[in-house]
Scaffold this active site. Sequence first.
Site, mmCIF file in Angstrom:
data_model
loop_
_atom_site.group_PDB
_atom_site.id
_atom_site.type_symbol
_atom_site.label_atom_id
_atom_site.label_comp_id
_atom_site.label_asym_id
_atom_site.label_seq_id
_atom_site.Cartn_x
_atom_site.Cartn_y
_atom_site.Cartn_z
ATOM 1 N N HIS A 120 0.855 -1.191 0.000
ATOM 2 C CA HIS A 120 0.000 0.000 0.000
ATOM 3 C C HIS A 120 0.888 1.237 0.000
ATOM 4 C CE1 HIS A 120 -2.606 3.152 1.583
ATOM 5 N NE2 HIS A 120 -3.605 2.458 1.072
ATOM 6 N N ASP A 177 -11.328 1.698 -0.959
ATOM 7 C CA ASP A 177 -10.393 2.564 -0.228
ATOM 8 C C ASP A 177 -11.148 3.346 0.855
ATOM 9 O OD1 ASP A 177 -7.925 3.494 0.547
ATOM 10 O OD2 ASP A 177 -7.482 4.561 -1.312
HETATM 11 MN MN MN Z 1 -5.669 3.045 0.524
#
Ligand code: MN
Length: 355
Positions: free
Chosen positions: A191, A315
């Site tokens: 990430h 997200d």
């Molecule tokens: Mn993210």
Amino acid sequence: MAEVNTGGTQKFRRIAIEEAFTIPEIADRTRAMTHGATEWSLDKVFLRNLYPDADPSKAKGGISYAAQKLQDLSDGRIADMDQFGVDMQLLSMATPGVQMFEADIATELAALSNDRLAEAIAKNPARLSGLACFAPQDPASAAKEMERSINTLGLNGFIVNSHTDGEYLDEEKYWPILEAANALGACMYIHPRCPPNGASSSYRGYEGILGSAGYGFVVDASIHAIRIMVSGVLDRFPNLKFCLGHMGEGIPFWFSRLDQIMGMYKAWGHLKLELMPSEYFKRNFVISTSGVEDHLTLQYTIDKIGVDNVMWAVDYPFLQTGPAIEFMDTAPISDADKAKIYGGNAERIFNIPKL
Ligand code: MN
């Protein structure tokens, strides 16, 4: 509006795979480091926006609103999922997680957050799954925590929030982490994180706008993945599986250029690699759509890496669930492909039981 999942009423099982959380102990330490800091960094600019107030419940609107939602591992999160028809969130530690802390504290907090994550999943096993974090600052302890996370806690893979103090997982000191991931056969999500201090001058004057999700995130996550591809560690650990967000952090767009240039270095003997970058990517990487809600980019990515390697994500809580559903529901692809991207691929790659 999408139908609420009441068990088999939806056309597709929707598993969102880049969904962030944190725990109070990590949020408080991050906030204290950020606001008490005398040293400047892009992380600190980003985190001051995320945690603008000592009390996140007083923060209103914008990115700071996400700070409250990050710590909710039950009702509020499930309510958002219900509202839009998300069946499951695959949770992971919000960037930069424990990777800003001293090694001992980072190791301790990684274990604590993995325990809390496992507890939250145990309360809602049909709706939540999760990726374990670890502290790269102490690679030997990280490898042990990775083993515990999979074999004892039953978590679904790993997350690393990109660099640690400007270093990346291809470096030999981190190989115990790669060995553990390889042995456990669990996928590691790379990430993004704000670029390290050594790279921060490129963002001068635009730290808040470009230093994080605006562009710095994609730069740091993509260089992390490319370092792994050119380092030779994928010849040493050929079964490693990494996941990148944001439509592969743009890397499929660069296959032609990467193969051309790396092919030259290979021919000159400067690079000893069994495969070309695009071949490593297709063998060792999978991607999520997180935050790149563009049908042409999706179609291109499917064409380049194959539909079996593409997964859907929201997200949350940084981005909104509704537009992510709208994007995938209206994608001009077959229902069979949509079913894979929405959930089927995640079941296989992250070891999530089928319904
Ligand atoms: Mn993210």
